[in-house]
Scaffold this motif. Structure first.
Motif, PDB file in Angstrom:
ATOM      1  N   LYS A  64       0.811  -1.583   0.028  1.00 37.32           N
ATOM      2  CA  LYS A  64       0.020   0.100   0.467  1.00 37.32           C
ATOM      3  C   LYS A  64       1.032   0.736  -0.020  1.00 37.32           C
ATOM      4  O   LYS A  64       0.347   1.766  -0.028  1.00 37.32           O
ATOM      5  CB  LYS A  64      -0.890   0.176   1.786  1.00 37.32           C
ATOM      6  CG  LYS A  64      -1.687   1.090   1.418  1.00 37.32           C
ATOM      7  CD  LYS A  64      -3.196   1.280   2.899  1.00 37.32           C
ATOM      8  CE  LYS A  64      -3.474   2.805   3.462  1.00 37.32           C
ATOM      9  NZ  LYS A  64      -3.767   2.675   4.039  1.00 37.32           N
ATOM     10  N   MET A  65       1.776   1.293   1.014  1.00 38.21           N
ATOM     11  CA  MET A  65       2.741   2.641   0.932  1.00 38.21           C
ATOM     12  C   MET A  65       4.156   2.336  -0.426  1.00 38.21           C
ATOM     13  O   MET A  65       5.117   3.543   0.086  1.00 38.21           O
ATOM     14  CB  MET A  65       3.345   2.584   2.769  1.00 38.21           C
ATOM     15  CG  MET A  65       2.607   2.420   3.446  1.00 38.21           C
ATOM     16  SD  MET A  65       1.200   3.293   3.682  1.00 38.21           S
ATOM     17  CE  MET A  65       0.106   3.725   4.710  1.00 38.21           C
ATOM     18  N   TRP A  66       4.242   0.715  -0.935  1.00 37.35           N
ATOM     19  CA  TRP A  66       5.421   0.705  -2.366  1.00 37.35           C
ATOM     20  C   TRP A  66       5.428   2.033  -3.290  1.00 37.35           C
ATOM     21  O   TRP A  66       6.432   2.779  -2.390  1.00 37.35           O
ATOM     22  CB  TRP A  66       5.075  -0.716  -3.160  1.00 37.35           C
ATOM     23  CG  TRP A  66       6.086  -0.063  -3.407  1.00 37.35           C
ATOM     24  CD1 TRP A  66       6.481  -0.451  -5.053  1.00 37.35           C
ATOM     25  CD2 TRP A  66       7.242  -1.254  -3.051  1.00 37.35           C
ATOM     26  NE1 TRP A  66       7.505  -0.707  -4.630  1.00 37.35           N
ATOM     27  CE2 TRP A  66       7.985  -0.962  -4.009  1.00 37.35           C
ATOM     28  CE3 TRP A  66       7.854  -2.087  -1.427  1.00 37.35           C
ATOM     29  CZ2 TRP A  66       9.474  -2.162  -3.989  1.00 37.35           C
ATOM     30  CZ3 TRP A  66       8.414  -2.390  -1.862  1.00 37.35           C
ATOM     31  CH2 TRP A  66       9.431  -2.766  -2.725  1.00 37.35           C
ATOM     32  N   PRO A  67       4.181   3.115  -3.180  1.00 37.90           N
ATOM     33  CA  PRO A  67       4.571   4.210  -4.147  1.00 37.90           C
ATOM     34  C   PRO A  67       5.326   5.200  -3.179  1.00 37.90           C
ATOM     35  O   PRO A  67       6.014   5.566  -3.889  1.00 37.90           O
ATOM     36  CB  PRO A  67       3.269   4.552  -4.922  1.00 37.90           C
ATOM     37  CG  PRO A  67       2.307   3.421  -4.305  1.00 37.90           C
ATOM     38  CD  PRO A  67       3.176   2.935  -3.359  1.00 37.90           C
ATOM     39  N   GLU A  68       5.087   5.146  -2.262  1.00 39.27           N
ATOM     40  CA  GLU A  68       5.648   5.896  -1.374  1.00 39.27           C
ATOM     41  C   GLU A  68       6.815   6.465  -1.272  1.00 39.27           C
ATOM     42  O   GLU A  68       7.512   6.722  -0.837  1.00 39.27           O
ATOM     43  CB  GLU A  68       4.925   6.923   0.007  1.00 39.27           C
ATOM     44  CG  GLU A  68       3.020   7.152  -0.325  1.00 39.27           C
ATOM     45  CD  GLU A  68       3.043   8.630  -1.377  1.00 39.27           C
ATOM     46  OE1 GLU A  68       4.527   9.272  -0.791  1.00 39.27           O
ATOM     47  OE2 GLU A  68       1.729   8.456  -1.832  1.00 39.27           O
TER      48      GLU A  68
END
Length: 299
Positions: free
Chosen positions: A174-178
Protein backbone atom coordinates in the motif's frame (compact mmCIF):
# COMPACT_ATOMS: atom_id res chain seq x y z
CA UNK A 1 -13.95 -7.65 33.61
CA UNK A 2 -13.83 -8.85 30.01
CA UNK A 3 -17.56 -9.58 29.83
CA UNK A 4 -18.00 -6.87 27.18
CA UNK A 5 -15.33 -8.39 24.89
CA UNK A 6 -17.69 -10.65 22.96
CA UNK A 7 -17.84 -8.41 19.90
CA UNK A 8 -14.20 -7.35 19.78
CA UNK A 9 -12.95 -10.09 17.46
CA UNK A 10 -14.86 -8.89 14.43
CA UNK A 11 -13.54 -5.35 14.81
CA UNK A 12 -9.98 -6.27 15.73
CA UNK A 13 -7.39 -6.78 13.01
CA UNK A 14 -4.09 -6.30 14.80
CA UNK A 15 -2.58 -5.12 18.06
CA UNK A 16 -3.09 -1.46 17.16
CA UNK A 17 -6.85 -2.01 16.76
CA UNK A 18 -7.01 -4.09 19.92
CA UNK A 19 -5.17 -1.47 21.96
CA UNK A 20 -7.69 1.19 20.92
CA UNK A 21 -10.58 -1.09 21.93
CA UNK A 22 -8.84 -1.81 25.24
CA UNK A 23 -8.66 1.88 26.18
CA UNK A 24 -12.08 2.92 24.89
CA UNK A 25 -13.96 -0.04 26.41
CA UNK A 26 -12.04 -1.39 29.38
CA UNK A 27 -10.02 1.55 30.64
CA UNK A 28 -12.80 4.10 30.11
CA UNK A 29 -15.34 1.63 31.45
CA UNK A 30 -19.10 1.95 31.38
CA UNK A 31 -19.57 3.97 34.56
CA UNK A 32 -20.20 7.69 35.07
CA UNK A 33 -16.57 8.83 34.80
CA UNK A 34 -14.97 7.38 31.63
CA UNK A 35 -12.99 10.54 30.85
CA UNK A 36 -11.52 10.72 34.34
CA UNK A 37 -10.56 7.03 34.25
CA UNK A 38 -8.83 7.46 30.87
CA UNK A 39 -7.07 10.61 32.08
CA UNK A 40 -5.84 8.89 35.25
CA UNK A 41 -4.55 5.88 33.30
CA UNK A 42 -2.86 8.14 30.74
CA UNK A 43 -1.11 10.20 33.42
CA UNK A 44 0.11 7.01 35.07
CA UNK A 45 1.33 5.52 31.77
CA UNK A 46 3.21 8.68 30.76
CA UNK A 47 4.77 9.07 34.21
CA UNK A 48 6.02 5.50 34.16
CA UNK A 49 7.50 6.00 30.68
CA UNK A 50 9.26 9.21 31.73
CA UNK A 51 10.72 7.60 34.85
CA UNK A 52 11.40 4.23 33.14
CA UNK A 53 9.77 2.61 36.16
CA UNK A 54 6.82 0.20 36.08
CA UNK A 55 5.59 1.43 39.48
CA UNK A 56 4.52 4.79 40.88
CA UNK A 57 4.24 5.71 44.58
CA UNK A 58 0.62 6.12 45.66
CA UNK A 59 1.48 9.59 46.99
CA UNK A 60 2.40 10.71 43.44
CA UNK A 61 -0.78 9.46 41.81
CA UNK A 62 -3.21 12.04 40.47
CA UNK A 63 -6.97 11.38 40.46
CA UNK A 64 -6.80 8.69 43.17
CA UNK A 65 -10.54 7.99 42.94
CA UNK A 66 -10.23 6.99 39.29
CA UNK A 67 -7.15 4.91 40.07
CA UNK A 68 -9.16 3.06 42.73
CA UNK A 69 -11.74 2.19 40.06
CA UNK A 70 -9.00 0.93 37.74
CA UNK A 71 -7.63 -1.24 40.55
CA UNK A 72 -11.12 -2.58 41.22
CA UNK A 73 -11.52 -3.49 37.52
CA UNK A 74 -8.12 -5.17 37.30
CA UNK A 75 -6.46 -2.61 35.02
CA UNK A 76 -4.04 -1.57 37.79
CA UNK A 77 -2.66 -3.16 40.93
CA UNK A 78 -1.63 -1.70 44.28
CA UNK A 79 1.13 -3.21 46.39
CA UNK A 80 2.94 -1.73 49.39
CA UNK A 81 2.06 1.84 48.53
CA UNK A 82 2.92 1.59 44.82
CA UNK A 83 0.68 1.47 41.73
CA UNK A 84 1.42 -0.47 38.56
CA UNK A 85 -0.50 -1.77 35.57
CA UNK A 86 -1.65 -5.37 35.83
CA UNK A 87 0.19 -6.23 32.60
CA UNK A 88 3.26 -4.67 31.03
CA UNK A 89 1.45 -4.05 27.72
CA UNK A 90 -1.30 -1.95 29.28
CA UNK A 91 0.98 1.08 29.61
CA UNK A 92 2.09 0.75 25.97
CA UNK A 93 -1.50 0.54 24.74
CA UNK A 94 -2.58 3.56 26.78
CA UNK A 95 0.43 5.61 25.58
CA UNK A 96 -0.37 4.66 21.96
CA UNK A 97 -3.95 5.87 22.43
CA UNK A 98 -2.66 9.13 23.92
CA UNK A 99 -0.40 9.72 20.91
CA UNK A 100 -3.45 9.80 18.64
CA UNK A 101 -4.47 13.07 20.29
CA UNK A 102 -1.18 14.80 19.42
CA UNK A 103 -0.35 16.88 16.36
CA UNK A 104 2.76 16.07 14.33
CA UNK A 105 4.53 19.05 15.93
CA UNK A 106 3.82 17.75 19.42
CA UNK A 107 4.89 14.27 18.33
CA UNK A 108 8.19 15.71 17.11
CA UNK A 109 8.69 17.21 20.57
CA UNK A 110 8.88 13.65 21.90
CA UNK A 111 12.20 13.09 20.13
CA UNK A 112 14.22 13.11 23.36
CA UNK A 113 11.82 10.68 24.99
CA UNK A 114 11.69 8.46 21.89
CA UNK A 115 15.20 7.27 22.64
CA UNK A 116 13.75 5.54 25.71
CA UNK A 117 12.51 2.01 24.96
CA UNK A 118 9.40 2.66 27.06
CA UNK A 119 7.98 4.79 24.20
CA UNK A 120 8.94 2.58 21.26
CA UNK A 121 6.07 0.10 21.28
CA UNK A 122 3.51 2.87 21.78
CA UNK A 123 4.94 4.87 18.87
CA UNK A 124 5.03 1.76 16.70
CA UNK A 125 1.37 0.99 17.47
CA UNK A 126 0.35 4.59 16.82
CA UNK A 127 2.00 4.69 13.39
CA UNK A 128 0.73 1.21 12.52
CA UNK A 129 -2.81 2.38 13.28
CA UNK A 130 -2.28 5.53 11.24
CA UNK A 131 -0.88 3.60 8.27
CA UNK A 132 -3.81 1.16 8.34
CA UNK A 133 -6.45 3.89 8.53
CA UNK A 134 -4.92 6.59 6.29
CA UNK A 135 -4.09 7.03 2.64
CA UNK A 136 -0.45 6.38 1.80
CA UNK A 137 0.10 10.06 0.98
CA UNK A 138 -1.13 11.08 4.45
CA UNK A 139 1.25 8.63 6.11
CA UNK A 140 4.12 9.88 3.93
CA UNK A 141 3.28 13.49 4.84
CA UNK A 142 3.53 12.64 8.55
CA UNK A 143 6.95 11.05 8.04
CA UNK A 144 8.13 14.07 6.02
CA UNK A 145 6.94 16.48 8.72
CA UNK A 146 8.79 14.52 11.41
CA UNK A 147 11.96 14.57 9.32
CA UNK A 148 11.59 18.29 8.72
CA UNK A 149 11.21 18.85 12.47
CA UNK A 150 14.44 16.96 13.14
CA UNK A 151 12.61 14.02 14.68
CA UNK A 152 14.41 11.38 12.59
CA UNK A 153 14.24 8.82 15.40
CA UNK A 154 10.44 9.00 15.51
CA UNK A 155 10.21 8.95 11.70
CA UNK A 156 12.27 5.75 11.68
CA UNK A 157 9.82 4.17 14.13
CA UNK A 158 7.01 5.18 11.76
CA UNK A 159 8.79 3.27 9.00
CA UNK A 160 9.51 0.33 11.30
CA UNK A 161 5.82 0.08 12.21
CA UNK A 162 5.02 -1.19 8.70
CA UNK A 163 6.98 -4.35 9.49
CA UNK A 164 4.70 -5.25 12.40
CA UNK A 165 1.36 -5.19 10.60
CA UNK A 166 -0.83 -8.26 10.62
CA UNK A 167 -0.32 -8.25 6.84
CA UNK A 168 3.05 -6.57 6.60
CA UNK A 169 3.53 -7.28 2.88
CA UNK A 170 0.06 -5.87 2.14
CA UNK A 171 0.69 -2.70 4.13
CA UNK A 172 4.13 -2.16 2.60
CA UNK A 173 2.55 -2.71 -0.85
CA UNK A 174 0.00 0.00 0.00
CA UNK A 175 2.85 2.38 0.87
CA UNK A 176 5.10 1.24 -1.99
CA UNK A 177 4.61 4.31 -4.26
CA UNK A 178 5.52 6.60 -1.36
CA UNK A 179 8.48 4.48 -0.26
CA UNK A 180 9.96 4.53 -3.76
CA UNK A 181 9.78 8.26 -4.44
CA UNK A 182 13.06 9.23 -6.09
CA UNK A 183 13.56 12.33 -3.94
CA UNK A 184 13.68 10.41 -0.65
CA UNK A 185 15.49 7.40 0.82
CA UNK A 186 12.47 5.94 2.62
CA UNK A 187 12.82 2.43 1.19
CA UNK A 188 16.51 2.29 2.13
CA UNK A 189 15.66 3.45 5.66
CA UNK A 190 12.84 0.92 5.96
CA UNK A 191 15.09 -1.95 4.90
CA UNK A 192 17.80 -0.69 7.25
CA UNK A 193 15.30 -0.90 10.11
CA UNK A 194 14.25 -4.33 8.84
CA UNK A 195 17.81 -5.61 9.15
CA UNK A 196 17.78 -4.49 12.79
CA UNK A 197 14.31 -5.28 14.15
CA UNK A 198 13.68 -8.46 12.14
CA UNK A 199 16.90 -10.20 13.17
CA UNK A 200 18.14 -11.89 16.33
CA UNK A 201 21.68 -12.22 17.74
CA UNK A 202 23.60 -15.22 16.42
CA UNK A 203 24.19 -17.15 19.64
CA UNK A 204 26.97 -19.20 18.07
CA UNK A 205 29.28 -16.27 18.82
CA UNK A 206 28.30 -16.02 22.51
CA UNK A 207 31.14 -18.26 23.82
CA UNK A 208 33.68 -15.92 22.23
CA UNK A 209 32.59 -13.11 24.55
CA UNK A 210 32.33 -15.05 27.79
CA UNK A 211 33.25 -12.71 30.66
CA UNK A 212 33.42 -9.66 28.37
CA UNK A 213 30.07 -7.79 28.38
CA UNK A 214 31.30 -5.08 25.99
CA UNK A 215 32.39 -7.61 23.39
CA UNK A 216 29.14 -9.53 23.89
CA UNK A 217 27.10 -6.45 22.99
CA UNK A 218 29.25 -5.75 19.93
CA UNK A 219 28.95 -9.32 18.68
CA UNK A 220 25.18 -9.33 19.22
CA UNK A 221 24.90 -6.15 17.14
CA UNK A 222 27.24 -7.35 14.40
CA UNK A 223 26.27 -10.99 13.90
CA UNK A 224 22.55 -11.46 13.34
CA UNK A 225 20.18 -14.14 12.06
CA UNK A 226 16.86 -13.59 10.25
CA UNK A 227 13.62 -13.98 12.19
CA UNK A 228 11.70 -15.99 9.59
CA UNK A 229 8.10 -14.91 10.44
CA UNK A 230 8.96 -11.33 9.48
CA UNK A 231 11.30 -12.19 6.61
CA UNK A 232 9.21 -14.56 4.48
CA UNK A 233 6.43 -12.11 3.45
CA UNK A 234 8.89 -9.24 2.99
CA UNK A 235 11.24 -11.33 0.83
CA UNK A 236 8.34 -12.28 -1.43
CA UNK A 237 7.48 -8.61 -1.93
CA UNK A 238 11.11 -7.56 -2.50
CA UNK A 239 11.61 -10.39 -4.99
CA UNK A 240 8.65 -9.13 -7.02
CA UNK A 241 10.30 -5.68 -7.26
CA UNK A 242 13.96 -6.74 -7.26
CA UNK A 243 15.23 -4.22 -9.83
CA UNK A 244 13.42 -1.29 -8.23
CA UNK A 245 14.55 -2.31 -4.74
CA UNK A 246 18.17 -2.49 -5.85
CA UNK A 247 17.88 0.87 -7.59
CA UNK A 248 16.49 2.50 -4.44
CA UNK A 249 18.39 0.60 -1.73
CA UNK A 250 21.32 -1.33 -3.20
CA UNK A 251 23.30 -1.73 0.02
CA UNK A 252 20.36 -2.87 2.15
CA UNK A 253 18.96 -5.15 -0.58
CA UNK A 254 22.24 -7.01 -1.04
CA UNK A 255 22.68 -7.32 2.74
CA UNK A 256 19.22 -8.88 3.00
CA UNK A 257 19.91 -11.30 0.16
CA UNK A 258 23.30 -12.26 1.57
CA UNK A 259 22.00 -12.86 5.10
CA UNK A 260 19.04 -15.03 4.02
CA UNK A 261 21.07 -17.10 1.56
CA UNK A 262 23.89 -17.66 4.07
CA UNK A 263 21.62 -18.41 7.02
CA UNK A 264 19.00 -20.77 5.59
CA UNK A 265 19.13 -24.32 4.18
CA UNK A 266 18.84 -24.90 0.44
CA UNK A 267 15.18 -25.90 0.71
CA UNK A 268 14.13 -22.86 2.76
CA UNK A 269 11.25 -20.68 1.62
CA UNK A 270 11.84 -17.54 -0.45
CA UNK A 271 15.46 -18.33 -1.34
CA UNK A 272 14.53 -17.67 -4.96
CA UNK A 273 13.43 -14.16 -4.02
CA UNK A 274 16.66 -13.53 -2.13
CA UNK A 275 18.55 -14.84 -5.16
CA UNK A 276 16.63 -12.41 -7.40
CA UNK A 277 17.80 -9.55 -5.17
CA UNK A 278 21.37 -10.84 -5.26
CA UNK A 279 21.37 -11.11 -9.07
CA UNK A 280 19.81 -7.66 -9.49
CA UNK A 281 22.42 -6.27 -7.09
CA UNK A 282 25.25 -7.91 -9.05
CA UNK A 283 23.93 -6.46 -12.31
CA UNK A 284 23.72 -3.02 -10.74
CA UNK A 285 27.30 -3.33 -9.48
CA UNK A 286 28.59 -4.54 -12.85
CA UNK A 287 26.83 -1.66 -14.63
CA UNK A 288 28.18 0.91 -12.17
CA UNK A 289 31.71 -0.44 -12.52
CA UNK A 290 31.44 -0.44 -16.31
CA UNK A 291 30.33 3.16 -16.39
CA UNK A 292 32.41 4.23 -13.37
CA UNK A 293 29.26 5.19 -11.43
CA UNK A 294 30.38 4.21 -7.96
CA UNK A 295 31.83 5.58 -4.76
CA UNK A 296 34.32 3.92 -2.45
CA UNK A 297 31.74 4.07 0.39
CA UNK A 298 29.53 1.63 -1.55
CA UNK A 299 32.03 -1.09 -0.78
Amino acid sequence: RFSNAAGVEAATVDEASFSRWFVEDLVAGTGPSPTMRTQAATQLAIRQALTSSPETPTSDVELPGAIDELIRDGICQSDQGRIRFSHGLYGDWIRAYHLESLTTTRLAALVDQASAPSWHRALRLYFLSRANRSESSSWRKAVDELDAAGADAIADIALEALLFADDEAGLISKMWPELCQEDRDLLARLLGRFLHVATLPDLRYSPVATGNPTLSVRLAARYRLPWAPLWIPVLKLLGQHADEVVRQAWVQATEIANLWLRSTPLNAARREDAASLAVAGARRLADDLTHRRYHRDDF
